[in-house]
Design a protein around this motif. Structure first.
Motif, short mmCIF file in Angstrom:
data_model
loop_
_atom_site.label_atom_id
_atom_site.label_comp_id
_atom_site.label_asym_id
_atom_site.label_seq_id
_atom_site.Cartn_x
_atom_site.Cartn_y
_atom_site.Cartn_z
N MET B 1 0.83 -1.24 0.03
CA MET B 1 0.02 0.04 0.14
C MET B 1 0.87 1.15 -0.18
O MET B 1 0.78 2.25 -0.64
CB MET B 1 -0.71 0.04 1.30
N VAL B 2 1.83 1.19 0.82
CA VAL B 2 2.77 2.55 0.64
C VAL B 2 3.60 2.40 -0.52
O VAL B 2 3.79 3.78 -1.10
CB VAL B 2 3.79 2.44 2.00
N THR B 3 3.89 1.53 -1.16
CA THR B 3 4.57 1.48 -2.32
C THR B 3 3.57 2.35 -3.52
O THR B 3 3.97 2.74 -4.22
CB THR B 3 5.14 0.19 -3.07
N LEU B 4 2.10 1.75 -3.35
CA LEU B 4 1.35 2.19 -4.32
C LEU B 4 1.22 3.56 -4.05
O LEU B 4 1.28 4.46 -5.03
CB LEU B 4 0.16 1.50 -3.86
N PHE B 5 1.33 4.21 -2.68
CA PHE B 5 1.16 5.65 -2.73
C PHE B 5 2.30 6.61 -3.11
O PHE B 5 2.26 7.43 -4.06
CB PHE B 5 1.30 5.86 -1.02
N TYR B 6 3.70 5.80 -3.11
CA TYR B 6 4.77 6.52 -3.87
C TYR B 6 4.74 6.49 -5.05
O TYR B 6 5.06 7.45 -5.71
CB TYR B 6 6.00 5.86 -3.12
N LEU B 7 4.49 5.40 -5.72
CA LEU B 7 4.32 5.03 -7.09
C LEU B 7 3.40 6.17 -7.77
O LEU B 7 3.80 6.74 -8.66
CB LEU B 7 3.93 3.63 -7.53
N ALA B 8 2.14 6.16 -7.26
CA ALA B 8 0.99 7.12 -7.84
C ALA B 8 1.46 8.63 -7.62
O ALA B 8 1.34 9.45 -8.66
CB ALA B 8 -0.22 6.73 -7.11
N GLY B 9 2.33 8.90 -6.63
CA GLY B 9 2.66 10.24 -6.34
C GLY B 9 3.71 10.63 -7.37
O GLY B 9 3.62 11.85 -7.85
N ILE B 10 4.66 9.64 -7.63
CA ILE B 10 5.65 10.07 -8.55
C ILE B 10 5.16 10.00 -9.95
O ILE B 10 5.48 11.00 -10.88
CB ILE B 10 6.63 8.84 -8.58
N LEU B 11 4.20 9.21 -10.06
CA LEU B 11 3.47 9.31 -11.37
C LEU B 11 2.61 10.63 -11.58
O LEU B 11 2.62 11.28 -12.62
CB LEU B 11 2.15 8.20 -11.58
N ALA B 12 2.09 10.93 -10.57
CA ALA B 12 1.32 12.23 -10.54
C ALA B 12 2.36 13.64 -10.96
O ALA B 12 1.90 14.40 -11.75
CB ALA B 12 0.36 12.69 -9.19
N ILE B 13 3.50 13.47 -10.34
CA ILE B 13 4.68 14.49 -10.30
C ILE B 13 4.73 14.60 -11.93
O ILE B 13 5.02 15.53 -12.39
CB ILE B 13 5.62 14.49 -9.51
N ILE B 14 5.17 13.38 -12.43
CA ILE B 14 5.88 13.29 -13.92
C ILE B 14 4.71 13.81 -14.72
O ILE B 14 4.82 14.69 -15.71
CB ILE B 14 6.12 11.89 -14.15
N ALA B 15 3.34 13.30 -14.41
CA ALA B 15 2.15 13.60 -15.35
C ALA B 15 1.87 15.35 -15.54
O ALA B 15 1.82 15.79 -16.40
CB ALA B 15 1.15 12.91 -15.28
N THR B 16 2.26 15.96 -14.22
CA THR B 16 2.05 17.49 -14.07
C THR B 16 3.06 18.05 -14.71
O THR B 16 3.00 19.17 -15.54
CB THR B 16 1.82 17.66 -12.70
N LEU B 17 4.36 17.45 -14.50
CA LEU B 17 5.44 18.16 -15.25
C LEU B 17 5.47 17.85 -16.83
O LEU B 17 5.51 19.14 -17.51
CB LEU B 17 6.76 17.38 -15.00
N PHE B 18 4.71 17.07 -17.34
CA PHE B 18 4.55 16.98 -18.73
C PHE B 18 3.43 17.79 -19.05
O PHE B 18 3.51 18.52 -20.16
CB PHE B 18 4.04 15.60 -19.04
N ALA B 19 2.47 18.09 -18.17
CA ALA B 19 1.20 18.92 -18.32
C ALA B 19 1.53 20.49 -18.59
O ALA B 19 0.96 20.97 -19.29
CB ALA B 19 0.19 18.81 -17.29
N ILE B 20 2.74 20.84 -17.82
CA ILE B 20 2.93 22.21 -17.85
C ILE B 20 4.06 22.56 -18.96
O ILE B 20 4.42 23.68 -19.09
CB ILE B 20 3.35 22.69 -16.50
N THR B 21 4.45 21.43 -19.58
CA THR B 21 5.40 21.93 -20.46
C THR B 21 5.21 21.29 -22.07
O THR B 21 5.94 21.60 -22.99
CB THR B 21 6.78 20.90 -20.45
N ARG B 22 3.86 21.11 -22.22
CA ARG B 22 3.25 20.81 -23.67
C ARG B 22 3.03 21.99 -24.52
O ARG B 22 2.42 23.01 -23.57
CB ARG B 22 2.01 19.84 -23.30
#
Lengths: 63, 197
Positions: B1-22
């Motif tokens: 469960m904790v690894t799922l939290f960190y994985l989803a968090g990193i995914l969210a950060i990467i997706a947002t970084l992509f979102a602001i640079t497109r």
């Protein structure tokens, strides 16, 4: 940004096991919905005025 | 469960970084939707399944869809590519990125030197949230409904101005049809002979 602050609220609510964080997030969600509706209506109006949406060209309030 | 939290968090950060640079607006919006779905997973692992479902339904499913509708309808993306290419130049994002990095360093420092151990995560279900919402925070519900009503009326009013401007642009619009529109609040589009472009 609103979503990030909502995440902070949810995490805080979960840390003490209270539903207050989720309630706060619900209010943030309602506010975001109302804000997005009005903001996009403004975008519509601005698009009818000039045919392309350039924020740098929108430097005056009227005309 | 904790690894799922960190994985989803990193995914969210990467997706947002992509979102602001497109450059393409629709691409940025789709990356933002991915970020919202990752945040919903984060909510679930934090023991808040109710707001996880609400996040997917309302934020990613209604608000972002509204954004995508408007961007696609106004056909913003193609016209704005040149402006976006200019605003993504290093000299434009260097200052804000620097300030954001300072904030990030401050956040990481404060979370590393914090003495609190994480509390065991219990699931706060919809029943608790509902009891608290309609018990303690009842006035907030009333105010939120007022706010949504104000948003509805505001969006309707601004949209009506758009529709009236559309009507006066067309040559087939008669004076009688225009009078009919201005008198009748509910059936704003009735009796008009032209189509919206």
């Amino acid at each position: 940004m609103l979503n990030a602050s909502g995440l902070a609220f949810i995490a805080a609510g979960s840390r003490w096991g209270q539903p207050d964080g989720q309630v706060m997030f619900l209010f943030i969600l309602a506010m975001a919905a109302a804000e997005v509706a009005i903001g996009l209506a403004f975008v519509f109006l601005y698009h009818r005025k000039q045919s392309e949406l350039d924020v740098d060209a929108a430097s005056e309030l009227r005309g | 469960m904790v690894t799922l939290f960190y994985l989803a968090g990193i995914l969210a950060i990467i997706a947002t970084l992509f979102a602001i640079t497109r450059r393409h607006a629709v691409h940025a919006l789709l990356y933002l939707i991915v970020s919202l779905l990752a945040i919903a997973i984060d909510f679930y692992t934090l023991g808040a399944p109710f707001v996880a479902a609400l996040e997917v339904m309302i934020y990613a499913g209604a608000i972002m869809v509204l954004f995508v509708f408007v961007v696609m309808m106004l056909n913003v993306a193609e016209h704005a590519m040149e402006v976006e290419r200019y605003s993504l130049h290093p000299k434009n994002w260097f200052g804000p990125a620097l300030l954001a990095l300072v904030l990030l360093a401050e956040l990481v420092y404060s979370s590393l030197t914090s003495i609190n151990t994480p509390a065991p995560v219990g699931v706060v279900g919809p029943k608790q949230v509902g009891t608290s919402l309609f018990g303690t925070f009842w006035i907030g519900v009333e105010l939120a409904s007022l706010l949504l009503m104000a948003g509805l009326i505001g969006a309707y009013h601004l949209g009506r101005q758009v529709m009236e401007k559309e009507g006066t642009k067309h040559a087939a619009d008669t004076t009688a049809a225009r009078l009919d529109i201005s008198r009748d609040l509910i059936h704003a589009g009735a009796g008009r002979t032209d189509h919206a472009a």
